[in-house]
Scaffold this motif. Structure first.
Motif, PDB file in Angstrom:
ATOM      1  N   ASP A  82      10.301   0.614  -2.951  1.00 58.22           N
ATOM      2  CA  ASP A  82      11.054   0.321  -1.736  1.00 58.22           C
ATOM      3  C   ASP A  82      11.477  -1.144  -1.749  1.00 58.22           C
ATOM      4  OD1 ASP A  82      11.348   1.729   1.148  1.00 58.22           O
ATOM      5  OD2 ASP A  82      11.274  -0.460   1.290  1.00 58.22           O
ATOM      6  N   PHE A  83      12.609  -1.409  -1.092  1.00 56.09           N
ATOM      7  CA  PHE A  83      13.141  -2.770  -1.124  1.00 56.09           C
ATOM      8  C   PHE A  83      12.158  -3.762  -0.535  1.00 56.09           C
ATOM      9  CE2 PHE A  83      15.662  -6.329   0.385  1.00 56.09           C
ATOM     10  CZ  PHE A  83      16.399  -6.606  -0.742  1.00 56.09           C
ATOM     11  N   ALA A  84      11.426  -3.324   0.480  1.00 53.88           N
ATOM     12  CA  ALA A  84      10.501  -4.246   1.144  1.00 53.88           C
ATOM     13  C   ALA A  84       9.394  -4.699   0.201  1.00 53.88           C
ATOM     14  CB  ALA A  84       9.909  -3.562   2.373  1.00 53.88           C
ATOM     15  N   ASP A  85       9.128  -3.910  -0.846  1.00 56.02           N
ATOM     16  CA  ASP A  85       8.053  -4.261  -1.767  1.00 56.02           C
ATOM     17  C   ASP A  85       8.523  -5.142  -2.912  1.00 56.02           C
ATOM     18  OD1 ASP A  85       6.494  -2.715  -0.241  1.00 56.02           O
ATOM     19  OD2 ASP A  85       6.594  -0.949  -1.522  1.00 56.02           O
ATOM     20  N   ILE A  86       9.798  -5.418  -2.961  1.00 56.51           N
ATOM     21  CA  ILE A  86      10.312  -6.179  -4.091  1.00 56.51           C
ATOM     22  C   ILE A  86      10.186  -7.672  -3.803  1.00 56.51           C
ATOM     23  CG2 ILE A  86      12.433  -6.729  -5.332  1.00 56.51           C
ATOM     24  CD1 ILE A  86      13.105  -3.790  -5.048  1.00 56.51           C
ATOM     25  N   PRO A  87       9.578  -8.406  -4.720  1.00 57.71           N
ATOM     26  CA  PRO A  87       9.356  -9.832  -4.451  1.00 57.71           C
ATOM     27  C   PRO A  87      10.675 -10.603  -4.365  1.00 57.71           C
ATOM     28  CG  PRO A  87       8.789  -9.301  -6.702  1.00 57.71           C
ATOM     29  CD  PRO A  87       9.050  -8.008  -6.019  1.00 57.71           C
ATOM     30  N   GLU A  88      10.568 -11.746  -3.734  1.00 63.51           N
ATOM     31  CA  GLU A  88      11.741 -12.590  -3.462  1.00 63.51           C
ATOM     32  C   GLU A  88      12.576 -12.827  -4.721  1.00 63.51           C
ATOM     33  OE1 GLU A  88      13.433 -13.513  -0.278  1.00 63.51           O
ATOM     34  OE2 GLU A  88      11.261 -13.448  -0.039  1.00 63.51           O
TER      35      GLU A  88
ATOM     36  N   TYR B 124      16.648   0.013  -7.312  1.00 61.41           N
ATOM     37  CA  TYR B 124      15.670  -0.763  -8.080  1.00 61.41           C
ATOM     38  C   TYR B 124      14.773   0.201  -8.823  1.00 61.41           C
ATOM     39  CZ  TYR B 124      17.187  -4.849  -5.576  1.00 61.41           C
ATOM     40  OH  TYR B 124      17.949  -5.866  -5.079  1.00 61.41           O
TER      41      TYR B 124
ATOM     42  N   GLY C 196      22.792   0.797  -7.859  1.00 60.59           N
ATOM     43  CA  GLY C 196      22.240   0.025  -6.757  1.00 60.59           C
ATOM     44  C   GLY C 196      20.807   0.371  -6.406  1.00 60.59           C
TER      45      GLY C 196
ATOM     46  N   ARG D 138      15.193 -10.339  -5.912  1.00 64.78           N
ATOM     47  CA  ARG D 138      16.313  -9.934  -5.060  1.00 64.78           C
ATOM     48  C   ARG D 138      17.630 -10.549  -5.504  1.00 64.78           C
ATOM     49  NH1 ARG D 138      13.211  -9.970   0.735  1.00 64.78           N
ATOM     50  NH2 ARG D 138      11.868  -8.238   0.227  1.00 64.78           N
TER      51      ARG D 138
ATOM     52  N   ASP E 189       0.824  -1.196   0.000  1.00 64.76           N
ATOM     53  CA  ASP E 189       0.000   0.000   0.000  1.00 64.76           C
ATOM     54  C   ASP E 189       0.863   1.254   0.000  1.00 64.76           C
ATOM     55  OD1 ASP E 189      -0.721   0.077   3.571  1.00 64.76           O
ATOM     56  OD2 ASP E 189       1.097  -0.395   2.427  1.00 64.76           O
ATOM     57  N   ARG E 190       2.135   1.053  -0.188  1.00 65.92           N
ATOM     58  CA  ARG E 190       3.062   2.167  -0.050  1.00 65.92           C
ATOM     59  C   ARG E 190       3.305   2.812  -1.420  1.00 65.92           C
ATOM     60  NH1 ARG E 190       6.856  -0.759   2.105  1.00 65.92           N
ATOM     61  NH2 ARG E 190       5.681  -0.863   4.016  1.00 65.92           N
TER      62      ARG E 190
ATOM     63  N   GLU F 130      28.458  -2.776  -0.663  1.00 66.05           N
ATOM     64  CA  GLU F 130      27.523  -3.352  -1.616  1.00 66.05           C
ATOM     65  C   GLU F 130      28.212  -3.569  -2.969  1.00 66.05           C
ATOM     66  OE1 GLU F 130      23.145  -2.126  -2.305  1.00 66.05           O
ATOM     67  OE2 GLU F 130      24.356  -0.789  -3.512  1.00 66.05           O
TER      68      GLU F 130
ATOM     69  N   ARG G  49      27.219   1.489   0.825  1.00 64.74           N
ATOM     70  CA  ARG G  49      27.205   1.417  -0.643  1.00 64.74           C
ATOM     71  C   ARG G  49      28.524   0.817  -1.163  1.00 64.74           C
ATOM     72  NH1 ARG G  49      25.680   0.376  -5.390  1.00 64.74           N
ATOM     73  NH2 ARG G  49      26.352   1.731  -7.036  1.00 64.74           N
TER      74      ARG G  49
ATOM     75  N   VAL H  45      13.479  -8.494   4.982  1.00 61.55           N
ATOM     76  CA  VAL H  45      14.630  -7.666   4.616  1.00 61.55           C
ATOM     77  C   VAL H  45      15.873  -8.131   5.369  1.00 61.55           C
ATOM     78  CG1 VAL H  45      15.543  -5.348   4.750  1.00 61.55           C
ATOM     79  CG2 VAL H  45      13.203  -5.699   4.030  1.00 61.55           C
TER      80      VAL H  45
ATOM     81  N   SER I  69      15.664   0.281   3.810  1.00 58.60           N
ATOM     82  CA  SER I  69      14.298  -0.190   3.992  1.00 58.60           C
ATOM     83  C   SER I  69      14.079  -0.621   5.445  1.00 58.60           C
ATOM     84  CB  SER I  69      14.069  -1.353   3.037  1.00 58.60           C
ATOM     85  OG  SER I  69      12.723  -1.603   2.908  1.00 58.60           O
TER      86      SER I  69
END
Lengths: 895, 818
Positions: free
Chosen positions: A184-190, A216, A214, A193, A149-150, B308, B305, B385, B321
């Motif tokens: 956001d990274f948290a919204d990116i599916p497995e 997404y 770096g 990654r 929802d972000r 990374e 970074r 995460v 995140s």
């Protein structure tokens, strides 16, 4: 060695310790290598500049081309577009099916019917650069994969507006947009990654990419379509669409042969409060007789003020549609010459929507644009414009079947019936690249990547892509230095205009006006500075006591140490005063020499007993004369302005008031002065001298002064006479020689740059003059010559080459001076010699534009070329000066 | 010297004799013509004009530069149409509105930009009412931090005292807020039940607490300070004298007001310094401390970074995140705690069984449930995460932990500093000076915004001198304000000095090396003279060309290379194995050539066989080629990824900066140093060298002990001339790093103390920017003159030092050069 006899009789140890020897060698090596290394490093400056400039002249290249044959075929009439990262693209079929695909594999991501319940009968994309749209940061439709929802952090879309016409006579506007988001990274599916930097993958109906930085990035194609608007009363056959700079215009033709125009105006939406186009009015197009047969192409130019109807046989009708209340046929012409049996096969607008590109069945492509004809040129159409063929490309291999426009430059890609594509640069009239898509199959659609680094084509059998490097097609020696026919101009011209306000601006890189500006600045500087510096050096070295000289020289050299930015600021400070006092300042050019001469004649009248005693303070007297001359100019200036320039020089210069007489008088004055002085020196003076032999010194001095006054009067009289004559012939100096006064002008630059140039010329000239051996002077004086005769006949000829080198060094400085011309030159790239107008020199232009130029862009490299030109100019001038100076030094050494 | 004097005697003496003889003979005519007095006067006129130009320019700059800071009188002009204008007269001139009509007009610096939208105003003489020109005694000139100057007559000085808020009041207010928010969500019946409680209990209680506080406040201000009036600001916004406050009215603030120009000015003078100090402290906190914290966080982020990039797995995105998720969880938990607190306080105050307490508990529970769901969701995401990070390195990579810790610490410290800033701001905002403008409008100025104020028309000569010097002090030591048109130019002075020093550090060794080679070691011949001519000519190449080179080479190639390796600089790297092999080969060749050169050069000049004579030359060429190729190969290394790759695509060194500007200028001034050193070295008489050799000294010993000491003044002259040229040059700096306003100095107390990649300010560029591009050029012009004066002073004193040194050198060695 040791048993040789020595002077003292004692044997000496002659070996040097190893340490001294080693240190000596190391020092020698270090100094030699360091010295040479330094010199070589410095000389790399020019090489580096050349290295940056060189790619300007490289020819374009295709780096990689490949054909993808996915399981989809393209129908004729499809449209193709690819995003700026060359990741995602869409093709739109004439039936309204939008296919979204991944560019590097050709894999289809999404296939949607834009209008599931109704099929469009005509599609018209708006021409020109795509719109950049900020996407509201709400949860987007592209987020469905993650269910989050972000809102993504930033979102931007590059949109192509397209209009669709339907069988019921309605029209819909839509935007097909490339949207990028940074999820956001948290919204990116497995699964995503595991991406490495630079890799990408298909994610639902999107492409996800991990950038080299770096981050997404998610790429999507979105469609935002508006409700239908009923325009026509029958099925729409042809459609033309333009955004018109915020006020869109749509033109539609129906099967039954009627045409309508719908005008939109920006209004504030009462609900949302944002300004958006709202239908303003629908107007019937009064079709001419020639349009009985429906046209094959219907096009609107960028502002929507001209509607073009084109038929396959090459006929073109242009309607002036600027005013909805007064639409009329403006002109009607044929795109092909008489007897040319070619058929029109493709038409479209170049970036900017001003230039019409047409392709024909013989593979030729030509560019047409509207221009305002100059007086004496071809007659204009009824609306004051005229459509002309400005550029034409020779025939390609087969009929042109598709056109694709660059979104950044004036480039066109043309697809041909035999399966080849070619890339054309319109303004420079160059064919850059030719490549084959699929031999024997007609190209359905071509597109150029937004960054001009890729070329894409649709063939019936698949999708073709190529990575290209067009290099710098708009720059070549001929476009840089010769006139070029730019869009909308009445004729080819030399123009420098590197940046413009809008995205579709065409940069104009004509270096000639800049070189001209440099020469103009140099000319006016040297006109003012050179005589002043040379005469001052002569006076210091020949007519002034050495103790005075030792004080004066550093005083003038102080001027050399003034930073040029200070002088530029001085120019800004004095500019308003110069404008206010321009008549007085121009009169100074006459009154100062006249007052000095007059004072000299008065000096001659004073008995010699007194003058001999006062001679060592002569410079002080000269300094005293200056304020008198200034006062005289101050009085005279307004007087001259009233009598010769109708009371106001500035208005006179504008060409509004007064007769050309005054200007001619001023311009002829130096010439007539020289002529009269020459006549006076040749005939009058010898006569006076003969007469004067009897009347004694004072009497003669009086006579001589009288002669001077008479000469002055004669000068003025002859200048007036000449001016009267020229005026009678109807000639006016306003225009070719002088013209409009602008506050920052060459006059001021010439004066202020004098500060920079005078001390340099002065120092070198004074050195050269005083390097002339004194025995030459002594001999001349001893033989009875006066100091002046010695100076003119002995010293100056001997030091001639030194003086010349002084002038050259001064010239070099004037050519390269940057800050003064930047701040005081007005920076207008025009080519005229008017001293009251500004200019744009190479140096100032580089300083002004290089900080903004994008690294390795055409603009950047051309500015480097300007730098290299300056380097070459000054290096040549200085080398000549140095050689002459060395020769002079050797000669003096031998005397 | 003496030779020149002789010449002069030669020059004048015969002329005199010749003239006399001619006069005696009576043939005055031809003699007079031969003397050509008019031409002599004309050439003298050229000299006089040149001298007048120098003198005029210097006089203009010195006068305008020194006059800038002198405080003028403030004039008030009553106009015929009833308006009034007040300010300093900045120009007074004769004006010709139409041909033939002349009138006087004055330009008045009226300031008060936020009221009038202009800094200056032209007033024609006939617009002024008769007798309308006055010098108001108490007119105040106020220089402010923002908006430029203000001119006005002080009316009053007010000190505000806000009512202190007690803990009880805060708690009640929080509760009220809680209920008001919650009630919107209630259904009709519940709201009806709760409304009487809020309106009849909560609000009156809050009001009662507040009124108690007003009363305490009133008691504190029981007596009026001498000469001041006490005003109260009521909740309704009305301002009344404190004695007239209606009973039971809520007071927000109390103002202690001193009216009258003199009283207000006295109070201002008394309090201003203290407030200014506090304001300076606040600015230091805002700029320095917060800036340092932000940099710390950025450093930690860049470290993540970098890691990374090294492990080629996502780190920064998950780390950020996770940080965000944790913060969101913490915020939610805070809110939950606050809700519990309110519910508890309601229960205590109104009893556990009251409607209010039940409602509060219900609200709190509802909100808690929502928050718990959110927290749970975030926790799950956080775990996912975290798993990614754990995969990158078990237990989470240390840099990430450092990043999180730093972020937490920075957040806490930032909050603390913000609190301090808020406190100072509240304290300084209490004082205000109320001024009346010329047209009678009232304006209150906060003391913290006032840099300097003085009643210009009351100042004696001595006081004005004080203002003058205080303005100079601010100019030389302060930071710029108001788009550089006010305040000081310390960063520009500092930038100029640092850049010039680094430039001379770079230019002198190489210049001396090249000059020594050319004069002492190179065999004179066509090549050496060609090199010499080219070096001389480089001095004449326009400075902007060096700027172009500096931008293209230093910033965009070397800088980009340092930032991100060959790829970033647009260089295609070589494959690894080939690179190693070629590098080794080139290194061997280069070293061999150098050694060979050392061996053979030492023997140069003695008779040898053909090969031996050429050996030296060949080795130099070989060495040069090997070195150039070696450098090119280093550039193409496949192993280097840059020192600042983490910061890309933002350039660190790949843009204009102090280091590149200094190097560019050192290239520009290299010819100056080479020429000066060569001149100085060749001025050392050969006899001295020969004497040294005769004593058995080696060449290097001769150079070190005999030539260099003698040439030192000349070398110093060259260095000073180079510094003078470098300090005055602007055009190349525009391209390689001089900026309008640099937030940070290139050298400061922060590790590593010297920041070569930072942009910097420069006096010359300051003049260009302010004089040519300032939006408010009228007001900026005096500052430009002062800056110009300073720049000319620096450049001229460097030049004079060089001239003086050169004079000493010439006198010492008696050799005049051309």
């Amino acid at each position: 060695m040791s048993d040789r006899n020595t002077f003292t009789g004692h044997p000496r140890r002659r070996t040097t310790t190893w340490r001294v020897r080693a240190v000596d060698r190391v020092a020698r090596g270090l100094i030699t290598f360091g010295g040479i290394g330094t010199i070589v490093a410095v000389s790399l400056v020019a090489l580096f500049l050349a290295w940056v400039v060189l790619p300007l002249f490289y020819s374009p290249a295709v780096e990689m081309a490949e054909m993808r044959r996915p399981a989809w075929a393209s129908r004729p009439g499809s449209r193709l577009e690819v995003d700026e990262h060359r990741l995602i693209g869409w093709s739109l079929s004439p039936r309204g099916t939008l296919r979204v695909f991944r560019v590097d594999t050709g894999e289809t991501i999404d296939d949607r019917e834009l209008f599931p319940d109704i099929e469009p009968t005509a599609i018209a994309p708006a021409f020109g650069a795509p719109e950049i749209v900020d996407v509201p940061q709400a949860s987007g439709s592209g987020q469905d994969h993650a269910g989050g929802d972000r809102a993504s952090r930033t979102a931007q879309a590059v949109a192509r507006p397209v209009a669709f016409g339907f069988a019921d006579g309605s029209v819909r506007q839509a935007r097909i947009a490339f949207e990028t988001k940074f999820p956001d990274f948290a919204d990116i599916p497995e699964a995503a990654r595991r991406l490495r930097a630079g890799q990408r993958m298909v994610l639902g109906k999107n492409i996800l990419e991990l950038t080299p930085q770096g981050k997404y990035r998610l790429h999507t194609v979105t469609v935002d379509s508006q409700g239908p608007i009923a325009i026509a009363d029958g099925p729409i056959r042809n459609l033309a669409y333009t955004l018109g700079g915020g006020n869109p215009v749509i033109s539609a033709m129906t099967d039954v042969g009627t045409a309508r125009l719908a005008y939109f105006r920006k209004r504030t939406d009462p609900e949302t409060g944002e300004r958006r186009p709202v239908l303003d009015r629908i107007v019937d197009l009064p079709l001419a007789e020639s349009a009985r047969k429906p046209p094959d192409y219907l096009l609107l130019n960028h502002r929507g003020d001209s509607l073009f109807l084109l038929w396959e046989d090459g006929r073109l009708d242009r309607y002036a549609t600027a005013n909805p209340r007064n639409i009329a046929l403006a002109e009607s012409l044929r795109l092909f010459d008489e007897g040319d049996a070619a058929r029109l096969t493709a038409a479209g607008f170049l970036l900017g929507g001003k230039t019409l590109i047409v392709g024909d069945s013989r593979g030729r492509t030509s560019a047409w644009f509207l221009m305002r004809p100059e007086a004496g040129g071809p007659p204009a159409a009824s609306d004051g414009w005229k459509l002309v063929r400005a550029h034409e490309f020779p025939a390609g291999s087969a009929a042109v079947t598709a056109l694709g426009m660059s979104a950044a430059r004036r480039m066109v890609a043309a697809g041909h019936a035999d399966g080849t594509v070619s890339l054309l640069q319109v303004t420079a009239e160059e064919r850059l690249i030719t490549a084959t898509v699929e031999a024997g199959q007609p190209v359905v659609s071509v597109a150029i990547a937004p960054e001009d680094d890729g070329l894409f084509a649709l063939a019936p059998s698949g999708f073709w892509r190529a990575e290209i490097d067009p290099q710098h097609p708009e720059a070549s020696l001929s476009t840089l230095f010769l006139p070029v026919w730019y869009e909308g101009d009445p004729a080819p011209a030399q123009v420098w205009q590197s940046t413009g306000g809008s995205q579709d601006f065409e940069p104009k890189f004509g270096l000639t006006p800049l070189v001209f500006g440099t020469l103009k600045a140099t000319f006016y500087t040297m006109l003012f500075g050179a005589p002043l510096a040379l005469l001052a050096a002569l006076h210091t070295s020949e007519f002034v006591h050495s103790r005075t000289r030792a004080r004066i020289k550093p005083a003038i050299e102080v001027m050399a140490s003034l930073p040029s930015v200070v002088l530029g600021f001085l120019a800004i400070v004095i500019a308003p005063f110069v404008r206010a006092w321009i008549p007085a300042i121009l009169s100074l050019l006459v009154t100062v020499p006249a007052a000095l001469m007059l004072a000299a004649y008065v000096w001659q009248i004073v008995p010699q007993r007194i003058t001999l005693r006062l001679e060592r303070w002569r410079l002080a007297f000269i300094l005293l004369v200056l304020p008198i001359a200034v006062a005289a100019a101050w009085v005279l200036g307004p007087l001259i302005e009233r009598t010769l320039f109708a009371g106001d020089v500035i208005r006179w210069l504008d060409g509004k008031t007064g007769s050309p007489l005054g200007g001619w008088v001023l311009l002829l004055l130096p010439a007539s002065g020289l002529a009269i002085a020459w006549i006076s020196g040749m005939w009058v003076r010898p006569a006076v001298v003969r007469k004067g032999a009897r009347i004694g010194r004072t009497g003669f001095a009086l006579l001589d002064a009288g002669r001077f006054v008479a000469t002055c009067l004669a000068t003025f009289a002859s200048a007036f006479a000449g001016a009267g004559l020229l005026t009678m012939f109807g000639l006016d100096p306003r225009g070719p020689l002088v013209g409009t006064y602008v506050p920052m002008n060459s006059l001021i630059v010439g004066f202020v740059m004098g500060f920079a140039v005078i001390p340099i010329i002065y120092t070198i000239a004074d050195d050269a003059l005083s390097a002339v051996p004194d025995h030459l002077r002594a001999a001349s004086l001893g033989a009875g010559a006066t100091p002046l005769q010695t100076a003119v006949r002995i010293v100056i000829p001997t030091a001639m080459s030194g003086l010349f080198s002084a002038l050259m060094v001064g010239l070099g400085r004037a050519v390269g001076e940057t800050m003064i011309v930047l701040m005081a030159g007005g920076m207008t790239a025009i080519m005229d010699w008017n001293p009251f107008n500004g200019f744009r020199p190479l140096s100032g232009n580089v300083a002004f534009e290089l900080p903004e130029a994008v690294k390795n862009s055409t603009h950047y490299r051309i500015l480097f070329l300007a730098g290299l030109t300056l380097f070459a100019m000054t290096f040549v001038v200085n080398t000549v000066a140095e050689m002459v100076r060395l020769r002079f030094r050797r000669r003096v050494h031998h005397l | 010297m003496s030779a020149i004097a002789d010449t002069a005697r030669l020059k004048t003496a015969p002329a005199r004799g010749w003239g006399r003889r001619a006069g005696r003979r009576g043939g005055g005519g031809s003699a007079l013509v031969a003397r050509g007095e008019p031409l002599v006067w004309l050439s003298g006129g050229a000299l006089a004009v040149s001298l007048a130009m120098v003198a005029g320019l210097l006089a203009l700059i010195v006068y305008r530069g020194f006059a800038t800071f002198w405080p003028d009188r403030i004039v008030r002009l009553e106009l015929r149409d009833g308006r009034a204008v007040m300010g300093e007269v900045s120009a007074d001139e004769v004006h010709e509105p139409s041909p033939g009509v002349e009138t006087r007009r004055r330009q008045v610096r009226t300031g008060n930009f936020e009221l009038t939208n202009t800094h200056f105003q032209w007033v024609l003489d006939e617009e002024v009412a008769p007798g309308g020109v006055t010098l108001p005694e108490w007119a105040l000139l106020v220089e402010r931090v923002e908006w430029g100057r203000f001119y006005g007559v002080p009316q009053a000085f007010a000190v505000r005292s806000a009512r202190p808020v007690s803990g009880e009041e805060e708690q009640l207010a929080e509760t009220l807020r809680f209920f008001e928010e919650g009630m919107a969500k209630l259904d009709e019946a519940d709201r009806a039940a709760l409304t009487p409680f809020v309106d009849q209990e909560l609000r009156p209680q809050l009001r009662a607490v507040q009124i108690r506080a007003y009363e305490r406040l009133l008691a504190n201000f029981g007596t009026t300070p001498e000469g001041a009036r006490l005003d109260a600001v009521l909740a309704s916004g009305r301002i009344v004298p404190i004695t007239e406050v209606p009973p039971g009215e809520a007071i927000v603030e109390i103002h202690e007001v001193r009216t009258g120009a003199e009283a207000a000015w006295d109070r201002f003078a008394e309090l201003h310094d203290g407030v200014r100090e506090k304001a300076a402290e606040r600015r230091r906190l805002e700029k320095h401390d917060i800036g340092a914290l932000n940099r710390r966080l950025e450093t930690a982020r860049l470290a993540v970074r970098s890691a990374e990039i090294e492990i080629e797995q996502p780190l920064l995105a998950p780390a950020e995140s996770a940080l965000r998720l944790r913060r969101e969880i913490a915020t939610l938990q805070d809110r939950r705690a606050a809700d519990r607190r309110v519910a508890e306080s309601v229960r205590q105050r109104f009893g556990g069984e009251s409607t209010a307490a039940r409602a509060a508990a219900r609200f709190a529970a509802e909100r808690e449930a929502g928050a718990a769901g959110q927290i749970e969701k975030h926790r799950v995401e956080l775990q996912r995460v975290q798993a990614v990070l754990d995969e990158a390195s078990p237990g989470g990579p240390p840099v990430v932990q450092v990043f999180w810790d730093t972020a937490a610490a920075v957040a806490v410290q930032t909050a603390e500093i913000q609190e301090q800033i808020q406190a100072i701001r509240a304290e300084t905002a209490r004082y205000e000076l109320r001024l009346a403008t010329a047209d009678g409008r009232l304006k209150a100025l906060s003391l913290a915004d006032v840099v300097r104020a003085f009643p210009a028309n009351r100042l004696g000569w001595w006081d004005r001198l004080g203002v003058y010097f205080s303005r100079w002090a601010e100019f030389l030591t302060g930071e710029p304000r108001e788009a550089n048109s006010e305040g000081g130019i310390l960063p520009a002075i500092w930038g100029t000095v640092v850049m010039t020093l680094i430039m001379s550090l770079a230019v002198v060794p190489f210049g001396v090396l090249a000059a020594l080679y050319l004069r002492e070691y190179a065999k004179p011949g066509p090549i050496v003279s060609a090199v010499r001519i080219s070096v001389n000519n480089l001095a004449g190449v326009p400075s902007i060309v060096f700027g172009v080179f500096g931008l293209g080479f230093f910033c965009y190639i070397i800088g980009a290379y340092v930032d991100g390796g060959p790829d970033n600089a647009g260089i295609v790297p070589w494959p690894e194995r080939e690179w190693f092999v070629t590098l080794g080969a080139l290194a061997a060749i280069g070293a061999g050539a150098f050694l060979l050169g050392l061996l053979s050069l030492a023997k140069a000049g003695r008779g040898h066989s053909g090969w031996q004579r050429h050996r030296g030359r060949v080795s130099i060429v070989l060495w040069l080629v090997a070195t150039v190729l070696f450098v090119a190969l280093i550039a193409k290394t496949p192993f280097f990824d840059g020192f600042y790759a983490a910061n890309l695509p933002n350039p660190t060194f790949g843009k204009g900066g102090l280091l590149w500007a200094s190097l560019t200028l050192s290239l520009l001034t290299l010819p100056v140093v080479i020429v000066a050193t060569e001149e100085a070295v060749s001025a050392v008489p050969n006899s001295m060298r020969e004497g040294s050799y005769a004593c058995g000294a080696s060449k290097w010993q001769t150079i070190r002990r005999i030539v260099l000491p003698r040439a030192l003044p000349g070398i110093l002259t060259g260095m000073i001339l180079a510094m003078a040229r470098g300090a005055g040059e602007v055009a190349p700096l525009m391209l390689v790093g001089a900026v309008k306003l640099a937030p940070e100095l290139p050298i400061d107390g922060e590790f590593p103390f010297f920041h070569g990649s930072r942009n910097f300010m420069h006096l010359g560029f300051h003049i260009y920017d302010l004089g040519f591009q300032s939006p408010n050029s009228e007001a900026a012009r005096p500052m430009v003159f002062t800056t110009t004066l300073l720049l000319i002073f620096i450049v001229a004193s460097l030049n004079l030092a060089a001239i003086w040194l050169r004079g000493r050198l010439r006198r010492r060695f008696g050799s005049a050069q051309f």
